[in-house]
Design an enzyme around this catalytic site. Structure first.
Site, PDB file in Angstrom:
ATOM      1  N   GLY A   1       1.064   6.513  -0.057  1.00 42.85           N
ATOM      2  CA  GLY A   1      -0.055   6.019  -0.849  1.00 42.85           C
ATOM      3  C   GLY A   1      -1.429   6.246  -0.257  1.00 42.85           C
ATOM      4  O   GLY A   1      -2.386   6.512  -0.988  1.00 42.85           O
TER       5      GLY A   1
ATOM      6  N   THR B   1       9.264   4.510  -5.563  1.00 40.79           N
ATOM      7  CA  THR B   1       8.416   3.948  -6.604  1.00 40.79           C
ATOM      8  C   THR B   1       8.836   4.519  -7.958  1.00 40.79           C
ATOM      9  O   THR B   1       9.366   5.627  -8.010  1.00 40.79           O
ATOM     10  CB  THR B   1       6.970   4.378  -6.275  1.00 40.79           C
TER      11      THR B   1
END
Ligand code: ASP
Length: 349
Positions: free
Chosen positions: A269, A215
Protein backbone atom coordinates in the site's frame (compact mmCIF):
# COMPACT_ATOMS: atom_id res chain seq x y z
CA UNK A 1 18.84 15.05 -36.03
CA UNK A 2 20.38 12.05 -34.32
CA UNK A 3 19.60 13.57 -30.91
CA UNK A 4 16.00 14.17 -32.04
CA UNK A 5 15.58 10.54 -33.13
CA UNK A 6 17.06 9.24 -29.86
CA UNK A 7 14.69 11.54 -27.97
CA UNK A 8 11.71 10.21 -29.89
CA UNK A 9 12.80 6.65 -29.22
CA UNK A 10 13.15 7.36 -25.52
CA UNK A 11 9.69 8.92 -25.42
CA UNK A 12 8.25 5.88 -27.11
CA UNK A 13 9.96 3.40 -24.81
CA UNK A 14 9.83 5.20 -21.48
CA UNK A 15 6.22 4.19 -20.93
CA UNK A 16 6.41 0.82 -22.59
CA UNK A 17 5.18 -1.99 -20.37
CA UNK A 18 7.84 -4.39 -19.07
CA UNK A 19 6.46 -7.29 -21.09
CA UNK A 20 3.15 -8.45 -22.35
CA UNK A 21 0.92 -10.27 -19.89
CA UNK A 22 -2.74 -11.03 -20.45
CA UNK A 23 -4.58 -9.34 -23.30
CA UNK A 24 -7.68 -7.28 -22.49
CA UNK A 25 -10.92 -9.27 -22.31
CA UNK A 26 -13.77 -7.53 -24.16
CA UNK A 27 -17.43 -7.31 -23.15
CA UNK A 28 -16.84 -7.63 -19.41
CA UNK A 29 -19.42 -6.20 -17.00
CA UNK A 30 -17.77 -7.17 -13.71
CA UNK A 31 -14.17 -7.92 -12.77
CA UNK A 32 -12.93 -8.86 -9.32
CA UNK A 33 -9.70 -9.65 -7.49
CA UNK A 34 -8.90 -11.44 -4.28
CA UNK A 35 -5.38 -10.10 -4.01
CA UNK A 36 -2.03 -11.42 -5.12
CA UNK A 37 -2.38 -14.41 -2.81
CA UNK A 38 0.17 -16.98 -1.73
CA UNK A 39 3.18 -18.13 -3.68
CA UNK A 40 2.37 -20.93 -6.12
CA UNK A 41 4.60 -23.35 -4.23
CA UNK A 42 2.61 -22.67 -1.04
CA UNK A 43 -0.79 -23.28 -2.64
CA UNK A 44 -2.57 -26.44 -1.55
CA UNK A 45 -5.36 -28.11 -3.55
CA UNK A 46 -7.76 -27.41 -0.69
CA UNK A 47 -6.91 -23.70 -0.52
CA UNK A 48 -7.12 -23.42 -4.27
CA UNK A 49 -10.60 -24.92 -4.23
CA UNK A 50 -11.73 -22.46 -1.53
CA UNK A 51 -10.30 -19.46 -3.36
CA UNK A 52 -11.85 -20.44 -6.68
CA UNK A 53 -15.22 -21.10 -5.04
CA UNK A 54 -15.06 -17.75 -3.20
CA UNK A 55 -14.27 -15.79 -6.35
CA UNK A 56 -16.97 -17.59 -8.31
CA UNK A 57 -19.57 -16.86 -5.62
CA UNK A 58 -18.59 -13.19 -5.69
CA UNK A 59 -18.95 -13.08 -9.49
CA UNK A 60 -22.38 -14.70 -9.26
CA UNK A 61 -23.56 -12.24 -6.62
CA UNK A 62 -22.24 -9.24 -8.52
CA UNK A 63 -23.73 -10.40 -11.81
CA UNK A 64 -27.09 -11.11 -10.15
CA UNK A 65 -27.07 -7.57 -8.75
CA UNK A 66 -26.45 -6.21 -12.25
CA UNK A 67 -29.43 -8.10 -13.65
CA UNK A 68 -31.94 -6.34 -11.40
CA UNK A 69 -34.06 -3.54 -12.88
CA UNK A 70 -32.31 -0.17 -12.40
CA UNK A 71 -29.18 -1.99 -11.27
CA UNK A 72 -26.06 0.13 -11.01
CA UNK A 73 -22.42 -0.77 -11.24
CA UNK A 74 -22.14 0.29 -7.57
CA UNK A 75 -24.64 -2.45 -6.65
CA UNK A 76 -22.52 -5.04 -8.45
CA UNK A 77 -19.27 -3.86 -6.85
CA UNK A 78 -20.79 -3.84 -3.38
CA UNK A 79 -22.49 -7.23 -3.79
CA UNK A 80 -19.33 -8.93 -5.07
CA UNK A 81 -17.12 -7.43 -2.37
CA UNK A 82 -19.55 -8.34 0.42
CA UNK A 83 -19.25 -12.00 -0.56
CA UNK A 84 -15.45 -11.79 -0.42
CA UNK A 85 -15.59 -9.93 2.92
CA UNK A 86 -17.71 -12.72 4.41
CA UNK A 87 -15.29 -15.40 3.18
CA UNK A 88 -12.37 -16.04 5.58
CA UNK A 89 -10.08 -17.00 2.67
CA UNK A 90 -9.56 -13.35 1.75
CA UNK A 91 -7.88 -10.51 3.60
CA UNK A 92 -11.01 -8.41 4.01
CA UNK A 93 -13.88 -8.53 6.47
CA UNK A 94 -13.95 -11.97 8.10
CA UNK A 95 -10.48 -13.04 6.94
CA UNK A 96 -8.71 -9.76 7.75
CA UNK A 97 -5.09 -9.91 8.88
CA UNK A 98 -3.98 -8.83 12.36
CA UNK A 99 -2.24 -5.65 13.47
CA UNK A 100 0.87 -5.78 15.65
CA UNK A 101 -1.41 -5.40 18.68
CA UNK A 102 -3.46 -8.44 17.65
CA UNK A 103 -6.49 -6.56 16.29
CA UNK A 104 -8.31 -6.55 12.97
CA UNK A 105 -8.57 -3.04 11.55
CA UNK A 106 -10.44 -2.85 8.28
CA UNK A 107 -10.31 -0.37 5.40
CA UNK A 108 -12.54 -0.01 2.33
CA UNK A 109 -13.47 2.45 -0.39
CA UNK A 110 -15.90 2.73 -3.27
CA UNK A 111 -16.24 5.19 -6.16
CA UNK A 112 -18.61 5.80 -9.05
CA UNK A 113 -17.49 7.13 -12.39
CA UNK A 114 -20.42 9.30 -13.46
CA UNK A 115 -20.08 12.10 -10.90
CA UNK A 116 -16.88 10.87 -9.27
CA UNK A 117 -18.54 10.47 -5.91
CA UNK A 118 -16.63 8.36 -3.43
CA UNK A 119 -16.76 6.99 0.10
CA UNK A 120 -14.26 5.29 2.39
CA UNK A 121 -13.79 3.96 5.89
CA UNK A 122 -10.51 3.11 7.58
CA UNK A 123 -9.40 1.41 10.76
CA UNK A 124 -12.82 0.01 11.67
CA UNK A 125 -13.03 -2.97 13.99
CA UNK A 126 -16.76 -3.68 14.38
CA UNK A 127 -18.36 -3.10 10.98
CA UNK A 128 -19.17 -6.45 9.41
CA UNK A 129 -19.05 -5.23 5.81
CA UNK A 130 -16.76 -2.22 5.43
CA UNK A 131 -17.60 -1.85 1.73
CA UNK A 132 -21.23 -1.16 2.66
CA UNK A 133 -20.05 1.41 5.20
CA UNK A 134 -17.87 3.04 2.51
CA UNK A 135 -20.89 3.27 0.21
CA UNK A 136 -22.97 4.73 3.04
CA UNK A 137 -20.31 7.40 3.64
CA UNK A 138 -20.66 8.30 -0.05
CA UNK A 139 -24.44 8.25 -0.20
CA UNK A 140 -25.59 9.17 3.30
CA UNK A 141 -23.04 11.69 4.54
CA UNK A 142 -21.39 14.87 3.30
CA UNK A 143 -17.95 13.32 3.64
CA UNK A 144 -15.68 11.05 1.65
CA UNK A 145 -13.66 9.31 4.34
CA UNK A 146 -14.34 8.38 7.97
CA UNK A 147 -11.95 6.57 10.29
CA UNK A 148 -11.99 4.30 13.34
CA UNK A 149 -14.46 5.17 16.13
CA UNK A 150 -16.19 7.92 14.15
CA UNK A 151 -16.78 5.61 11.21
CA UNK A 152 -18.08 2.94 13.58
CA UNK A 153 -20.47 5.37 15.23
CA UNK A 154 -21.75 6.45 11.81
CA UNK A 155 -22.25 2.81 10.77
CA UNK A 156 -24.11 2.11 13.98
CA UNK A 157 -26.30 5.21 13.63
CA UNK A 158 -27.44 4.22 10.16
CA UNK A 159 -27.98 0.65 11.36
CA UNK A 160 -25.37 -1.23 9.42
CA UNK A 161 -24.50 -4.66 10.77
CA UNK A 162 -22.16 -4.33 13.75
CA UNK A 163 -20.26 -7.33 15.13
CA UNK A 164 -18.01 -8.04 18.07
CA UNK A 165 -14.35 -7.65 17.02
CA UNK A 166 -13.86 -11.38 17.73
CA UNK A 167 -15.98 -12.09 14.62
CA UNK A 168 -12.86 -11.27 12.58
CA UNK A 169 -10.54 -13.67 14.44
CA UNK A 170 -9.32 -16.52 12.23
CA UNK A 171 -6.63 -19.00 13.10
CA UNK A 172 -4.66 -18.76 9.86
CA UNK A 173 -4.36 -14.97 10.13
CA UNK A 174 -3.43 -15.23 13.78
CA UNK A 175 -0.59 -17.61 12.88
CA UNK A 176 0.55 -15.20 10.17
CA UNK A 177 0.92 -12.52 12.84
CA UNK A 178 2.72 -14.76 15.30
CA UNK A 179 5.23 -15.78 12.67
CA UNK A 180 6.25 -12.15 12.37
CA UNK A 181 6.63 -11.46 16.09
CA UNK A 182 9.67 -11.93 18.29
CA UNK A 183 9.23 -14.35 21.23
CA UNK A 184 9.06 -11.30 23.55
CA UNK A 185 6.31 -9.72 21.48
CA UNK A 186 4.36 -12.97 21.48
CA UNK A 187 4.69 -13.17 25.21
CA UNK A 188 3.42 -9.61 25.57
CA UNK A 189 0.32 -10.51 23.53
CA UNK A 190 -0.21 -13.56 25.71
CA UNK A 191 -0.10 -11.36 28.82
CA UNK A 192 -2.79 -9.18 27.30
CA UNK A 193 -4.93 -12.32 27.15
CA UNK A 194 -4.66 -12.95 23.43
CA UNK A 195 -4.28 -16.47 22.09
CA UNK A 196 -0.77 -17.46 21.00
CA UNK A 197 0.55 -20.07 18.63
CA UNK A 198 2.70 -22.17 20.95
CA UNK A 199 4.70 -24.69 18.98
CA UNK A 200 5.40 -22.47 15.99
CA UNK A 201 8.86 -23.25 14.79
CA UNK A 202 11.35 -20.35 15.00
CA UNK A 203 12.53 -21.35 11.52
CA UNK A 204 9.22 -20.04 10.23
CA UNK A 205 9.81 -16.60 11.67
CA UNK A 206 9.72 -14.12 8.84
CA UNK A 207 9.59 -10.77 10.49
CA UNK A 208 9.46 -8.10 7.85
CA UNK A 209 8.97 -10.10 4.72
CA UNK A 210 5.80 -9.08 2.94
CA UNK A 211 4.24 -12.35 1.97
CA UNK A 212 0.83 -12.14 0.57
CA UNK A 213 -1.58 -9.45 -0.41
CA UNK A 214 -5.08 -10.78 -0.52
CA UNK A 215 -7.12 -7.63 -0.40
CA UNK A 216 -10.30 -7.83 -2.46
CA UNK A 217 -11.73 -5.50 -5.08
CA UNK A 218 -14.21 -5.14 -7.91
CA UNK A 219 -14.84 -3.02 -10.99
CA UNK A 220 -18.12 -2.95 -12.92
CA UNK A 221 -20.08 -1.24 -15.67
CA UNK A 222 -23.88 -1.06 -15.86
CA UNK A 223 -26.37 -0.75 -18.72
CA UNK A 224 -26.17 3.03 -18.51
CA UNK A 225 -22.43 2.82 -19.13
CA UNK A 226 -21.55 3.99 -15.62
CA UNK A 227 -18.39 2.59 -14.09
CA UNK A 228 -17.70 1.84 -10.42
CA UNK A 229 -14.79 0.45 -8.39
CA UNK A 230 -14.34 -0.74 -4.83
CA UNK A 231 -11.63 -2.23 -2.62
CA UNK A 232 -11.70 -3.77 0.87
CA UNK A 233 -8.90 -5.03 3.09
CA UNK A 234 -7.52 -5.86 6.49
CA UNK A 235 -4.29 -4.17 5.36
CA UNK A 236 -0.89 -5.67 6.09
CA UNK A 237 -0.16 -8.26 8.77
CA UNK A 238 1.68 -6.75 11.74
CA UNK A 239 0.84 -3.17 10.73
CA UNK A 240 1.44 -0.65 13.52
CA UNK A 241 0.39 2.70 14.95
CA UNK A 242 -2.92 3.01 13.10
CA UNK A 243 -1.29 2.40 9.73
CA UNK A 244 -3.65 2.84 6.78
CA UNK A 245 -2.76 1.53 3.33
CA UNK A 246 -3.92 2.44 -0.14
CA UNK A 247 -7.21 0.53 -0.21
CA UNK A 248 -9.37 3.27 1.36
CA UNK A 249 -7.45 6.07 -0.36
CA UNK A 250 -9.26 7.33 -3.44
CA UNK A 251 -6.78 7.64 -6.30
CA UNK A 252 -4.36 5.15 -4.75
CA UNK A 253 -6.20 1.83 -4.26
CA UNK A 254 -9.49 2.72 -5.94
CA UNK A 255 -10.64 5.04 -8.71
CA UNK A 256 -13.50 5.31 -11.20
CA UNK A 257 -14.16 7.85 -13.90
CA UNK A 258 -16.50 7.34 -16.85
CA UNK A 259 -14.04 9.28 -19.01
CA UNK A 260 -11.48 6.48 -18.69
CA UNK A 261 -11.93 3.47 -16.45
CA UNK A 262 -12.47 1.86 -13.06
CA UNK A 263 -9.52 0.53 -11.06
CA UNK A 264 -9.01 -1.54 -7.91
CA UNK A 265 -5.53 -2.36 -6.61
CA UNK A 266 -3.79 -4.76 -4.27
CA UNK A 267 -0.21 -4.85 -3.07
CA UNK A 268 2.24 -2.92 -0.93
CA UNK A 269 0.00 0.00 0.00
CA UNK A 270 2.72 2.51 0.78
CA UNK A 271 3.90 2.37 -2.84
CA UNK A 272 0.37 2.56 -4.21
CA UNK A 273 -0.24 5.72 -2.19
CA UNK A 274 3.03 7.35 -3.21
CA UNK A 275 2.47 6.55 -6.89
CA UNK A 276 -1.31 7.29 -6.82
CA UNK A 277 -1.59 4.12 -8.83
CA UNK A 278 -5.32 3.92 -9.55
CA UNK A 279 -5.54 7.55 -10.66
CA UNK A 280 -2.33 7.34 -12.66
CA UNK A 281 -3.73 4.45 -14.70
CA UNK A 282 -6.92 6.37 -15.55
CA UNK A 283 -4.98 9.54 -16.36
CA UNK A 284 -2.76 7.73 -18.86
CA UNK A 285 -5.95 6.58 -20.59
CA UNK A 286 -7.60 9.99 -20.46
CA UNK A 287 -4.71 12.35 -21.23
CA UNK A 288 -2.39 10.17 -23.27
CA UNK A 289 -4.99 8.01 -24.96
CA UNK A 290 -3.30 4.79 -23.85
CA UNK A 291 -5.30 1.58 -24.09
CA UNK A 292 -6.47 0.11 -20.81
CA UNK A 293 -3.81 -2.58 -21.13
CA UNK A 294 -0.92 -0.21 -21.82
CA UNK A 295 -2.02 2.17 -19.08
CA UNK A 296 -2.22 -0.58 -16.47
CA UNK A 297 1.07 -2.20 -17.50
CA UNK A 298 2.89 1.14 -17.66
CA UNK A 299 2.04 1.87 -14.06
CA UNK A 300 2.21 -1.61 -12.51
CA UNK A 301 4.89 -3.33 -14.57
CA UNK A 302 7.07 -0.36 -15.33
CA UNK A 303 6.82 2.56 -12.88
CA UNK A 304 5.83 0.59 -9.79
CA UNK A 305 8.11 -2.34 -10.47
CA UNK A 306 11.10 -0.02 -10.95
CA UNK A 307 10.27 1.64 -7.64
CA UNK A 308 10.19 -1.74 -5.88
CA UNK A 309 6.43 -1.73 -5.26
CA UNK A 310 4.86 -5.17 -5.41
CA UNK A 311 1.26 -5.59 -6.46
CA UNK A 312 -1.45 -5.60 -9.07
CA UNK A 313 -4.47 -3.77 -10.44
CA UNK A 314 -7.66 -4.73 -12.21
CA UNK A 315 -9.04 -2.21 -14.67
CA UNK A 316 -12.24 -1.97 -16.69
CA UNK A 317 -12.53 0.68 -19.37
CA UNK A 318 -15.71 2.45 -20.43
CA UNK A 319 -16.13 0.05 -23.36
CA UNK A 320 -16.05 -3.02 -21.13
CA UNK A 321 -12.45 -4.08 -21.82
CA UNK A 322 -11.05 -5.74 -18.69
CA UNK A 323 -7.38 -6.19 -17.85
CA UNK A 324 -5.34 -7.27 -14.91
CA UNK A 325 -1.76 -6.17 -14.56
CA UNK A 326 0.65 -7.48 -11.94
CA UNK A 327 4.33 -7.58 -11.13
CA UNK A 328 3.81 -10.62 -8.91
CA UNK A 329 3.59 -14.34 -9.54
CA UNK A 330 -0.15 -14.64 -9.26
CA UNK A 331 -3.35 -12.68 -8.81
CA UNK A 332 -6.62 -14.18 -7.65
CA UNK A 333 -9.11 -12.75 -10.12
CA UNK A 334 -12.22 -13.31 -12.14
CA UNK A 335 -14.60 -11.66 -14.52
CA UNK A 336 -18.04 -12.10 -16.01
CA UNK A 337 -19.06 -11.06 -19.49
CA UNK A 338 -22.32 -9.36 -20.47
CA UNK A 339 -23.84 -12.75 -21.41
CA UNK A 340 -23.03 -14.18 -17.97
CA UNK A 341 -19.91 -16.26 -18.73
CA UNK A 342 -17.77 -16.43 -15.58
CA UNK A 343 -14.00 -17.03 -15.46
CA UNK A 344 -11.76 -17.45 -12.43
CA UNK A 345 -7.95 -17.34 -12.66
CA UNK A 346 -5.17 -17.61 -10.06
CA UNK A 347 -1.66 -18.10 -11.45
CA UNK A 348 -2.62 -18.54 -15.10
CA UNK A 349 -1.28 -16.01 -17.58
N1 ASP B 1 -2.94 -2.86 -0.36
C1 ASP B 1 -3.25 -3.37 0.95
C2 ASP B 1 -2.60 -2.47 1.97
O1 ASP B 1 -1.47 -2.07 1.77
C3 ASP B 1 -2.80 -4.75 1.19
C4 ASP B 1 -3.20 -5.75 0.14
O2 ASP B 1 -3.41 -5.41 -1.02
O3 ASP B 1 -3.33 -6.95 0.49
O4 ASP B 1 -3.19 -2.24 3.01
Amino acid sequence: MRRFLVGCLLMLTSHAPASAQEPAVPNVVLGIHGGVGVLKKEMTPELEKQIRAGLDAALKAGYAALQKPNATSLDAVEAAIRVLEDDPSFNAGRGAVFTHEGKNELDASIMEGQNRKAGAVAGVTTVKNPITAARAVMEKSKHVMMVSRGAEKFAQDIQLEIVDPSYFWTEHRWKDLLERLTPQEREALEKKGQKTGAGLSPARLRLDEPREWSTVGAVAIDRQGNLAAGTSTGGMTNKRFGRIGDSPVIGAGTYADNASGAVSCTGHGEYFIRYTVARDITLLMEYKGLSVKDAADTVIRDKLEKAGGEGAAIVLDRKGNFVTSRNTEGLYRGYVTADGQRSVLLFEK
